[in-house]
Enzyme design. Structure first.
Site, PDB file in Angstrom:
ATOM      1  N   SER A 157       0.817  -1.221   0.000  1.00 28.14           N
ATOM      2  CA  SER A 157       0.000   0.000   0.000  1.00 28.14           C
ATOM      3  C   SER A 157       0.848   1.268   0.000  1.00 28.14           C
ATOM      4  O   SER A 157       0.370   2.334  -0.370  1.00 28.14           O
ATOM      5  CB  SER A 157      -0.954   0.012   1.197  1.00 28.14           C
ATOM      6  OG  SER A 157      -0.248   0.153   2.411  1.00 28.14           O
ATOM      7  N   LYS A 171       0.690   4.344   6.838  1.00 26.50           N
ATOM      8  CA  LYS A 171       0.073   5.249   5.870  1.00 26.50           C
ATOM      9  C   LYS A 171       0.662   6.656   6.041  1.00 26.50           C
ATOM     10  O   LYS A 171       1.346   6.949   7.014  1.00 26.50           O
ATOM     11  CB  LYS A 171      -1.452   5.320   6.075  1.00 26.50           C
ATOM     12  CG  LYS A 171      -2.196   4.033   5.787  1.00 26.50           C
ATOM     13  CD  LYS A 171      -2.227   3.695   4.314  1.00 26.50           C
ATOM     14  CE  LYS A 171      -3.100   2.476   4.030  1.00 26.50           C
ATOM     15  NZ  LYS A 171      -2.493   1.221   4.548  1.00 26.50           N
TER      16      LYS A 171
END
Length: 215
Positions: free
Chosen positions: A133, A170
């Site tokens: 990701s 993230k």
């Protein structure tokens, strides 16, 4: 600062922006791609020139082993007396069980001795990255992310956070009504966290990256 050529200044500025944006410096390949060099070897030549001029320090054998020197307003970086002769012993965290602290003993698979020059600030542990990701930020499956424990982070920093029973890496951005956790891969969706959500907890910020096989 020592006078740099125009090209050296471009390389220096790129390193500085990367550290400000993500918490760790770029690889030689990333520098070459960003500045249009023919190969990572060309980036290496410029890095060695910057090191000779005393504005950066290079750690041997590490693709992200670059540290800025003598820059008053550079992001905070970890420095120690005789740092090159010292080692940090960092726990490696693997899979994290739901509801238990990241640094619980059962999550620690081993310890690594690391050169402090690899990191922009002193880390508390290494987290093994799972998934892609954050691929476009240069963080790949199997990499070891160096994490400094924090309860607060700035916009744009790469963070480690708990979301319910999961731990995720993230980029953090504040939005009206909450936080957005941004994936650096278009194949993955961003995550919006409402302000005050009990499911969210900030565990730390990224301060370095070690590619699998570099230790």
């Amino acid at each position: 600062m020592t006078k740099l050529t125009a090209r050296q200044q471009q390389v220096f500025d790129l390193i500085r922006r990367a550290i400000e944006r993500s918490g760790f410096p770029p690889t030689r390949a990333e520098i070459a791609a960003e500045l249009g060099f023919s190969s990572p070897n060309a980036a290496e030549e410029h890095l060695r020139a910057l090191a000779r001029k005393g504005v950066i320090e290079l750690a041997a054998g590490a693709s992200r082993g670059i540290r800025l020197l003598g820059v008053d307003d550079a992001p905070h970086q970890f420095t120690l007396p005789h740092a090159a002769l010292m080692q940090l012993s960092l726990p490696l965290v693997g899979r994290v069980a739901a509801g238990s602290p990241i640094l619980a003993q059962e999550h620690i698979s081993q310890h690594y001795a690391c050169d402090p020059a690899l990191f922009t600030s002193k880390p508390d542990y290494l987290l093994k990255v799972r998934g892609l990701s954050m691929r476009d930020a240069g963080i790949l499956d199997g990499d070891l992310l160096a994490v400094q424990k924090r309860t607060e982070a700035k916009d744009g920093q790469i963070i480690v956070a708990r979301l319910g029973d999961d731990v995720t890496v993230k980029r953090l951005m504040r939005r009206p009504g909450g936080l957005e956790l941004i994936a650096e891969n278009p194949d993955y969706e961003n995550i919006f966290v409402k302000a005050g959500s009990a499911d969210f907890a900030l565990e730390g910020i990224a301060v370095g990256l070690i590619r699998s096989g570099e230790l």
